[in-house]
Design a protein around this motif. Structure first.
Motif, PDB file in Angstrom:
ATOM      1  N   LYS A 284       0.827  -1.205   0.000  1.00 41.37           N
ATOM      2  CA  LYS A 284       0.000   0.000   0.000  1.00 41.37           C
ATOM      3  C   LYS A 284       0.867   1.263   0.000  1.00 41.37           C
ATOM      4  N   SER A 285       2.141   1.104   0.383  1.00 43.23           N
ATOM      5  CA  SER A 285       3.085   2.229   0.373  1.00 43.23           C
ATOM      6  C   SER A 285       3.963   2.235  -0.875  1.00 43.23           C
ATOM      7  N   PHE A 286       3.731   1.289  -1.782  1.00 42.86           N
ATOM      8  CA  PHE A 286       4.525   1.221  -3.006  1.00 42.86           C
ATOM      9  C   PHE A 286       4.121   2.347  -3.964  1.00 42.86           C
ATOM     10  N   PRO A 287       5.047   2.799  -4.791  1.00 49.02           N
ATOM     11  CA  PRO A 287       4.656   3.693  -5.887  1.00 49.02           C
ATOM     12  C   PRO A 287       3.788   2.925  -6.869  1.00 49.02           C
ATOM     13  N   LEU A 288       3.078   3.619  -7.715  1.00 46.76           N
ATOM     14  CA  LEU A 288       2.111   2.985  -8.606  1.00 46.76           C
ATOM     15  C   LEU A 288       2.767   1.958  -9.526  1.00 46.76           C
ATOM     16  N   CYS A 289       3.999   2.233  -9.979  1.00 44.73           N
ATOM     17  CA  CYS A 289       4.678   1.303 -10.885  1.00 44.73           C
ATOM     18  C   CYS A 289       4.934  -0.042 -10.224  1.00 44.73           C
ATOM     19  N   MET A 290       5.282  -0.030  -8.932  1.00 47.09           N
ATOM     20  CA  MET A 290       5.585  -1.276  -8.229  1.00 47.09           C
ATOM     21  C   MET A 290       4.328  -1.927  -7.669  1.00 47.09           C
ATOM     22  N   LYS A 291       3.351  -1.115  -7.292  1.00 43.75           N
ATOM     23  CA  LYS A 291       2.089  -1.678  -6.809  1.00 43.75           C
ATOM     24  C   LYS A 291       1.431  -2.501  -7.913  1.00 43.75           C
ATOM     25  N   ARG A 292       1.471  -1.995  -9.143  1.00 42.10           N
ATOM     26  CA  ARG A 292       0.881  -2.728 -10.259  1.00 42.10           C
ATOM     27  C   ARG A 292       1.605  -4.050 -10.481  1.00 42.10           C
ATOM     28  N   LEU A 293       2.944  -4.050 -10.425  1.00 41.92           N
ATOM     29  CA  LEU A 293       3.699  -5.287 -10.613  1.00 41.92           C
ATOM     30  C   LEU A 293       3.410  -6.288  -9.499  1.00 41.92           C
ATOM     31  N   HIS A 294       3.253  -5.782  -8.279  1.00 37.32           N
ATOM     32  CA  HIS A 294       2.962  -6.672  -7.153  1.00 37.32           C
ATOM     33  C   HIS A 294       1.609  -7.350  -7.355  1.00 37.32           C
ATOM     34  N   VAL A 295       0.615  -6.574  -7.778  1.00 40.39           N
ATOM     35  CA  VAL A 295      -0.717  -7.132  -7.988  1.00 40.39           C
ATOM     36  C   VAL A 295      -0.710  -8.141  -9.136  1.00 40.39           C
ATOM     37  N   VAL A 296      -0.013  -7.822 -10.210  1.00 43.05           N
ATOM     38  CA  VAL A 296       0.062  -8.750 -11.344  1.00 43.05           C
ATOM     39  C   VAL A 296       0.743 -10.051 -10.925  1.00 43.05           C
ATOM     40  N   ASN A 442      12.272  10.758  -7.155  1.00 45.83           N
ATOM     41  CA  ASN A 442      13.235  10.402  -8.197  1.00 45.83           C
ATOM     42  C   ASN A 442      13.558   8.915  -8.221  1.00 45.83           C
ATOM     43  N   HIS A 443      12.986   8.167  -7.266  1.00 44.02           N
ATOM     44  CA  HIS A 443      13.317   6.744  -7.168  1.00 44.02           C
ATOM     45  C   HIS A 443      12.152   6.010  -6.504  1.00 44.02           C
ATOM     46  N   PRO A 444      11.746   4.843  -7.036  1.00 43.59           N
ATOM     47  CA  PRO A 444      10.653   4.093  -6.412  1.00 43.59           C
ATOM     48  C   PRO A 444      10.916   3.757  -4.950  1.00 43.59           C
ATOM     49  N   ASN A 445      12.162   3.424  -4.619  1.00 45.67           N
ATOM     50  CA  ASN A 445      12.470   3.105  -3.218  1.00 45.67           C
ATOM     51  C   ASN A 445      12.396   4.333  -2.326  1.00 45.67           C
TER      52      ASN A 445
END
Length: 495
Positions: A284-296, A442-445
């Motif tokens: 839930k704290s992931f950026p959108l790019c990583m949240k989408r990959l996690h869900v997929v 500037n960084h997903p992390n």
């Protein structure tokens, strides 16, 4: 500029050849000085950070009150430790003459180095010109009246003061555009140099001259600066292929514009913050790019190679240990394949990313710029959603994140205008209710780390809990805890 490979400080032996008589420049002459390669890189990076700060703050809508905007920029420059530029824009707070000239020469050198880096395409040239104009305006606004007059005189800007006799003759016409608060000090200049002021009817025209209020002089100067800089960047591009072959700095000027210059998320100090027991909640704290990959990954039980690289290195940077990473990927992939196939085809790559196979390189998680610059094909989920997803799909994805309609529209506008990282920053603000501690994401992390801090996440206790009972890890992985609405969205994309 000449380059020397040693690590000495910037030398002053060619001082007389460099124009150091003013803090503000139009950069009409390439400085003829000696500079070593370390300083070459330092100068460029420092100026690039300043330009990025200007872009990020202006796109966040802080320019309505220019005085407040200026203060926020100066504050951010000081916060980032960009001491040379900070001194220049504050009127030259120097201890001695040599330090004064050193700062001014770094300003000259950094500008011409970035010309090399940003001359390569129309998009890069446009970005550089706009940022340099913003920086010029900001520095002009902080000059004293006497310094402004000195600048106009020394740079042959064709501005001349209006005499008292001329002012009396033109008083009736000029009073029609004089506003309260102006000191009624005017300059005259050929009207073709201030076309934007003519267009907005801010000047008095007579005999081919425009009579300009002192506070509007910057408009004509910026028009001149923009025109000259645009021409020089085209000339620079014509020589770029030859210059970039120099092995001393060729790679640097080719790739700096897409380099990440923030915190290193591959170091071991980041390796105790995330566990597979809490990954679904933490997503839930992931950026959108990583949240989408996690869900997929959870819903499809598979990710293609580039998606695995992007998401796997992100999890590594977020602190997921190698042993738990193997368990996570194996538990998902073996829902579609047997364990033997996973071990043969996928486990090696996971260990390789953690530096345990091959050349044992400690690979760094992808920065926003690396993700943005990457290519994304059909039926692939990696990349930056603000760049690589069409507006309708991005809108649907944002609607699953429980943010306001107004925020969604602002994010879409930023995305459509090519401001992908600012769009991500706006998503952070909408999702968390506050701005990140930095100017922009500037960084997903960085996004994940900032979000966790805002939620009061206890890193150490979470790390201890994650190791308390390793035998429960496989069972806990099946207890998924993420938004079903995003899963439904992914299913719709696959149809």
């Amino acid at each position: 500029m000449n380059f020397t490979p040693n690590r000495k400080n910037l030398v002053l032996e060619n001082l007389k050849k460099v124009s150091c008589d003013h803090d503000l420049q139009l950069y009409r002459e390439i400085p003829d000085i000696n500079i070593n390669l370390d300083e070459f890189e330092e100068c460029a990076i420092e100026r690039l950070k300043v330009l990025q700060i200007l872009e990020q703050l202006s796109l966040k809508g802080n320019t309505s009150n220019y005085e407040d905007f200026t203060k926020s920029v100066v504050h951010e420059i000081k916060k980032e430790g960009l001491k040379h530029m900070y001194k220049l824009i504050n009127g030259g707070i120097y201890k001695n003459y040599n330090e004064n000239c050193d700062a001014r020469k770094r300003d000259l050198c950094s500008h011409f180095i970035l010309r090399l880096i940003y001359c390569k395409s129309d998009e890069l040239r446009k970005w550089f010109i706009n940022r340099e104009i913003e920086l010029f305006k900001l520095r002009w606004s902080l000059l004293s009246k006497s310094d402004k007059l000195k600048f106009l005189s020394s740079n042959n800007t064709n501005y001349s003061a209006v005499s008292e006799e001329e002012y009396k003759i033109m008083a009736d016409g000029m009073s029609s555009f004089t506003t309260a608060g102006n000191n009624n000090e005017y300059f005259k200049v050929r009207w073709t140099q201030v076309l934007d002021l003519v267009r907005n009817r801010k000047v008095y025209l007579c005999d081919g001259f425009a009579y300009v209020i002192q506070t509007d002089v910057i408009s004509g100067v910026c028009q001149t600066f923009r025109s000259e800089l645009s021409q020089e960047l085209v000339k620079c591009f014509q020589k770029f292929s030859i210059i970039s072959e120099d092995e001393r700095f060729g790679a640097f000027i080719k790739y700096l514009h897409q380099s990440y210059m923030g915190k290193n998320y591959s170091v071991t100090e980041n390796m105790s913050t995330l566990s597979i027991n809490t990954i679904d909640h933490s997503s839930k704290s992931f950026p959108l790019c990583m949240k989408r990959l996690h869900v997929v990954l959870r819903s499809e039980h598979h990710l293609k190679h580039q998606a695995r690289q992007q998401y796997g290195l992100f999890l590594k940077g977020a602190g997921l240990p190698l042993e738990q990473a193997l368990i996570l990927w194996r538990s998902e992939f073996t829902k579609k394949m047997d364990a033997d196939k996973f071990d043969k085809q996928y486990s090696y790559n996971i260990r390789h990313n953690y530096g345990k196979e091959g050349k044992k390189v400690n690979y760094t998680p992808y920065s926003c710029m690396k993700i943005i610059m990457g290519a994304v094909g059909l039926d692939e989920y990696h990349g930056c959603p603000y760049k690589h997803t069409n507006s309708q799909a991005l809108k649907q994805l944002l609607e699953t994140s429980n943010i306001s309609t107004q925020s969604i529209q602002e994010i879409l506008n930023l995305s459509q205008n090519g401001h992908y990282q600012i769009a991500c920053t706006k998503y952070f603000e909408a999702h968390n209710g506050v701005s990140p501690s930095c100017t922009a994401i500037n960084h997903p992390n960085q996004f994940f780390e900032e979000s966790q801090k805002l939620k009061g996440f206890n890193i150490e206790s979470n790390a201890n809990d994650s190791h308390a009972n390793d035998s429960s890890m496989v069972d806990d992985i099946d207890n998924t805890e993420f938004d079903q609405t995003i899963v439904n969205f992914v299913d719709e994309m696959d149809k």
